[in-house]
Design an enzyme around this catalytic site. Structure first.
Site, short mmCIF file in Angstrom:
data_model
loop_
_atom_site.label_atom_id
_atom_site.label_comp_id
_atom_site.label_asym_id
_atom_site.label_seq_id
_atom_site.Cartn_x
_atom_site.Cartn_y
_atom_site.Cartn_z
N ASP A 65 34.78 32.49 21.54
CA ASP A 65 35.60 33.66 21.85
C ASP A 65 35.09 34.84 21.03
OD1 ASP A 65 37.94 35.49 21.82
OD2 ASP A 65 38.95 33.83 22.81
N LYS A 95 38.83 50.94 25.26
CA LYS A 95 37.42 51.16 25.61
C LYS A 95 36.88 52.43 24.95
CE LYS A 95 36.14 47.68 28.24
NZ LYS A 95 34.91 46.91 28.16
N ASP A 110 30.70 40.96 36.76
CA ASP A 110 29.40 41.54 36.40
C ASP A 110 28.50 40.49 35.76
OD1 ASP A 110 30.60 43.80 37.28
OD2 ASP A 110 30.48 44.92 35.41
N HIS A 145 33.27 49.25 40.16
CA HIS A 145 32.31 48.55 41.01
C HIS A 145 32.91 47.20 41.38
CE1 HIS A 145 31.24 48.24 36.78
NE2 HIS A 145 30.96 46.97 37.02
N TYR A 198 44.19 49.92 28.00
CA TYR A 198 42.81 49.52 28.31
C TYR A 198 41.85 50.68 28.05
CZ TYR A 198 38.62 48.53 31.09
OH TYR A 198 37.32 48.37 31.50
N ALA A 256 32.31 41.18 27.84
CA ALA A 256 33.61 40.51 27.72
C ALA A 256 34.71 41.51 27.37
CB ALA A 256 33.55 39.42 26.64
N GLU A 286 37.45 54.77 33.05
CA GLU A 286 38.84 54.89 32.56
C GLU A 286 38.92 55.75 31.30
OE1 GLU A 286 42.04 53.52 33.76
OE2 GLU A 286 40.78 53.71 35.50
N THR A 313 33.57 52.67 30.44
CA THR A 313 34.21 52.76 31.76
C THR A 313 34.67 54.17 32.11
OG1 THR A 313 36.32 52.18 32.84
CG2 THR A 313 36.28 51.94 30.48
P1 NAP Z 1 35.91 40.61 34.51
O1 NAP Z 1 35.52 40.04 35.83
O2 NAP Z 1 37.34 40.74 34.17
O3 NAP Z 1 35.19 39.72 33.38
C1 NAP Z 1 35.57 39.79 32.04
C2 NAP Z 1 34.84 38.70 31.29
O4 NAP Z 1 35.20 38.75 29.90
C3 NAP Z 1 35.16 37.27 31.76
O5 NAP Z 1 33.99 36.51 31.69
C4 NAP Z 1 36.15 36.80 30.71
O6 NAP Z 1 36.20 35.40 30.55
C5 NAP Z 1 35.52 37.44 29.48
N1 NAP Z 1 36.42 37.49 28.32
C6 NAP Z 1 37.62 38.10 28.24
N2 NAP Z 1 38.14 37.95 27.02
C7 NAP Z 1 37.24 37.23 26.29
C8 NAP Z 1 37.21 36.74 24.97
N3 NAP Z 1 38.21 36.98 24.12
N4 NAP Z 1 36.13 36.04 24.56
C9 NAP Z 1 35.12 35.78 25.41
N5 NAP Z 1 35.09 36.21 26.69
C10 NAP Z 1 36.14 36.92 27.13
O7 NAP Z 1 35.25 42.04 34.31
P2 NAP Z 1 34.02 42.73 35.09
O8 NAP Z 1 34.55 43.45 36.27
O9 NAP Z 1 32.92 41.75 35.24
O10 NAP Z 1 33.61 43.85 34.04
C11 NAP Z 1 32.70 43.58 32.98
C12 NAP Z 1 32.94 44.57 31.87
O11 NAP Z 1 32.77 45.91 32.37
C13 NAP Z 1 34.34 44.55 31.26
O12 NAP Z 1 34.20 44.86 29.89
C14 NAP Z 1 35.07 45.68 31.97
O13 NAP Z 1 36.10 46.17 31.14
C15 NAP Z 1 33.94 46.68 32.14
N6 NAP Z 1 34.03 47.59 33.29
C16 NAP Z 1 34.26 47.07 34.54
C17 NAP Z 1 34.25 47.95 35.63
C18 NAP Z 1 34.45 47.44 37.03
O14 NAP Z 1 34.75 48.26 37.91
N7 NAP Z 1 34.26 46.16 37.29
C19 NAP Z 1 34.01 49.32 35.43
C20 NAP Z 1 33.76 49.77 34.15
C21 NAP Z 1 33.76 48.88 33.08
P3 NAP Z 1 37.21 34.49 31.42
O15 NAP Z 1 36.44 34.14 32.67
O16 NAP Z 1 37.44 33.33 30.52
O17 NAP Z 1 38.43 35.29 31.70
O1 F7E Z 2 43.21 49.71 40.52
C1 F7E Z 2 45.85 51.32 42.50
C2 F7E Z 2 45.95 51.33 40.99
O2 F7E Z 2 43.28 47.55 39.30
C3 F7E Z 2 42.62 50.76 41.25
C4 F7E Z 2 38.80 47.80 36.23
O3 F7E Z 2 37.62 47.14 36.60
O4 F7E Z 2 38.02 49.86 37.18
C5 F7E Z 2 39.07 48.92 37.22
O5 F7E Z 2 40.30 49.53 36.89
C6 F7E Z 2 43.70 51.71 41.73
C7 F7E Z 2 44.70 52.12 40.65
O6 F7E Z 2 41.25 49.05 39.12
C8 F7E Z 2 47.57 48.34 43.63
O7 F7E Z 2 47.17 51.95 40.58
C9 F7E Z 2 47.53 50.44 44.15
O8 F7E Z 2 44.94 53.49 40.77
O9 F7E Z 2 41.63 47.83 41.18
P1 F7E Z 2 42.36 48.43 40.05
P2 F7E Z 2 41.28 50.17 37.98
O10 F7E Z 2 42.61 50.30 37.38
O11 F7E Z 2 40.66 51.40 38.56
C10 F7E Z 2 37.80 50.49 35.91
C11 F7E Z 2 36.62 51.43 36.03
C12 F7E Z 2 37.69 49.52 34.80
O12 F7E Z 2 37.00 49.75 33.81
C13 F7E Z 2 38.64 48.36 34.82
O13 F7E Z 2 38.15 47.31 33.98
O14 F7E Z 2 44.47 51.07 42.74
N1 F7E Z 2 46.65 50.25 43.14
N2 F7E Z 2 48.11 49.28 44.47
C14 F7E Z 2 46.65 48.99 42.79
N3 F7E Z 2 45.94 48.30 41.87
C15 F7E Z 2 46.13 46.97 41.76
N4 F7E Z 2 45.40 46.27 40.88
N5 F7E Z 2 47.04 46.31 42.56
C16 F7E Z 2 47.80 46.95 43.51
O15 F7E Z 2 48.59 46.34 44.20
#
Ligand code: NAP
Ligand code: F7E
Length: 339
Positions: free
Chosen positions: A60, A155, A13, A181, A151, A83, A129, A127
């Site tokens: 950090d 959150k 993101d 996303h 997690y 983060a 979640e 999230t």
């Molecule tokens: P991501 O790709 O895992 O990115 C996480 C970021 O946080 C990375 O830049 C990571 O740095 C940084 N970070 C982790 N620990 C840190 C620390 N202690 N100090 C400073 N930076 C740190 O996650 P994302 O998918 O972009 O998601 C962004 C946010 O939205 C997260 O908070 C996630 O939980 C939340 N979220 C994501 C989704 C989704 O579907 N993607 C949905 C709902 C909410 P490094 O590069 O060094 O690891």
């Molecule tokens: O799993 C199933 C797994 O790890 C999605 C994060 O961005 O979205 C993300 O969390 C589903 C789960 O994402 C595998 O059990 C099956 O049901 O891609 P995921 P997540 O857990 O939904 C939320 C909104 C966030 O906030 C989080 O930061 O897929 N699944 N087989 C698997 N998942 C993984 N990773 N690997 C497998 O082999």
């Protein structure tokens, strides 16, 4: 020129939000964790001229002295607190670390704003979640929470911290309750990217098979580029509030697998059930997908489907990218990269 601070700027993101805010002519500051390679993560995919415009601060979020000093120095108009330790599976293995970063880090961000820059608007990456074992279908802002992983619990603490600081200290702090996303910048351990990378490698003959956990889990998957627009809109609104961003559609992991292979010209046919289920190439009969219980989670979120009507009516936000387009974008990009 507006000043934005992005924590988590190197993540998925962070990359798309940086591009959006550059287009909007923001002065951008980003926090990057120091690593031995001096790597900027996904920011390495920006053009040189885009990178030159960024102000990188190495640090950090778990370091409260660092967070205080950065907020004091920059006094950002907008803070996007992205983060986190964001991988649900890993949070079961390392709950303490997940809490330290996601709860402790968030506390450091909001405290620094409260003490040193109380006019800053703060976006918190909450999230879907939070809904976990869902109490209502579809899930919206008023749905009760029931997190199912360390997690999710971390959150939830972040969500309530934001709400509590908003109500206690009259600060502009908003929660974006974002459903999954994804994108071509997604980390390779998340299921969508794991699938599209494997499909690209299998179709080029450099990987034999894709091993997955729960094929029946249902997710509301959107495109990250659309969702960062929503984050920005949440902070442009005249009052701080909490918003669901979702596509309002749900698909299984199995659906994602089928479609991803289809975009690589392979038709998947399923056989067997439970841990013995396999996905075969319908032409050659070769097994391309297997179930591996190592990828099951101790507690699963079985079904997520959101309702973004509040964001639509108040912010005018709607996702633009459909599920099929998302899968196509990801598979095409991974095929290109593998080539
Ligand atoms: P991501 O790709 O895992 O990115 C996480 C970021 O946080 C990375 O830049 C990571 O740095 C940084 N970070 C982790 N620990 C840190 C620390 N202690 N100090 C400073 N930076 C740190 O996650 P994302 O998918 O972009 O998601 C962004 C946010 O939205 C997260 O908070 C996630 O939980 C939340 N979220 C994501 C989704 C989704 O579907 N993607 C949905 C709902 C909410 P490094 O590069 O060094 O690891
Ligand atoms: O799993 C199933 C797994 O790890 C999605 C994060 O961005 O979205 C993300 O969390 C589903 C789960 O994402 C595998 O059990 C099956 O049901 O891609 P995921 P997540 O857990 O939904 C939320 C909104 C966030 O906030 C989080 O930061 O897929 N699944 N087989 C698997 N998942 C993984 N990773 N690997 C497998 O082999």
């Amino acid at each position: 020129m507006k000043i934005a601070l992005i924590t988590g700027i190197t993540g998925q993101d962070g990359y798309f939000l940086t591009k959006l805010l550059l287009e909007k002519n923001y002065e951008i500051h980003g926090i990057v964790r120091r690593n031995s390679q001096n790597s900027l993560g996904n920011l390495d995919y920006l053009t040189n001229s885009e990178k030159e415009k960024l102000n990188i601060h190495w640090g950090d979020i778990t370091d409260n002295l660092f967070m205080d000093s950065i907020i004091k120095k920059i006094k950002p108009d907008e803070v996007y607190h992205l983060a986190a330790q964001s991988f649900v599976g890993f949070s079961f293995e390392n709950p303490k670390f997940t809490y330290d970063v996601n709860i402790g880090g968030t506390l450091n961000v909001v405290n620094a704003v409260k003490e040193y820059s109380s006019d800053s608007k703060v976006y918190f990456a909450a999230t879907s979640e939070l809904f976990g074992k869902v109490q209502e279908i579809p899930q919206k802002e008023t749905t009760s929470f029931y997190p199912r992983s360390p997690y999710g619990v971390s959150k939830l603490a972040g969500f309530w911290t934001i709400k509590n600081y908003r109500e206690s200290y009259d600060l502009f702090m908003s929660n974006g309750i974002l459903f999954n996303h994804e994108s071509e910048m997604r980390g390779p351990e998340f299921v969508t990217r794991k699938i599209t990378l494997s499909v690209a490698k299998i179709s080029k003959g450099i990987q034999e098979c894709l091993e997955l956990g729960n094929l029946d889990a249902k997710r509301d998957w959107g495109y990250a580029k659309d969702y960062v627009e929503g984050m920005w809109k949440i902070l442009q609104h005249d009052e701080a509030d909490d918003f669901v961003l979702s596509t309002n559609e749900t698909y299984t992991v199995r659906n994602f697998v089928e479609l991803a292979f289809k975009f690589a010209g392979i038709n998947i046919m399923w056989e067997g059930c439970g841990i013995n289920e396999v996905g075969k190439d319908s032409k050659s009969g070769k097994i391309l997908v297997k179930v591996n219980p190592a990828f099951f989670r101790p507690a699963e979120v079985e079904l997520l489907i959101g309702d973004h009507s509040k964001a639509k009516s108040i912010l005018g936000w709607e996702p633009k990218t459909k599920f099929e387009e998302l899968v196509e974008i990801m598979v095409k990009k991974d095929l290109e990269r593998i080539n």
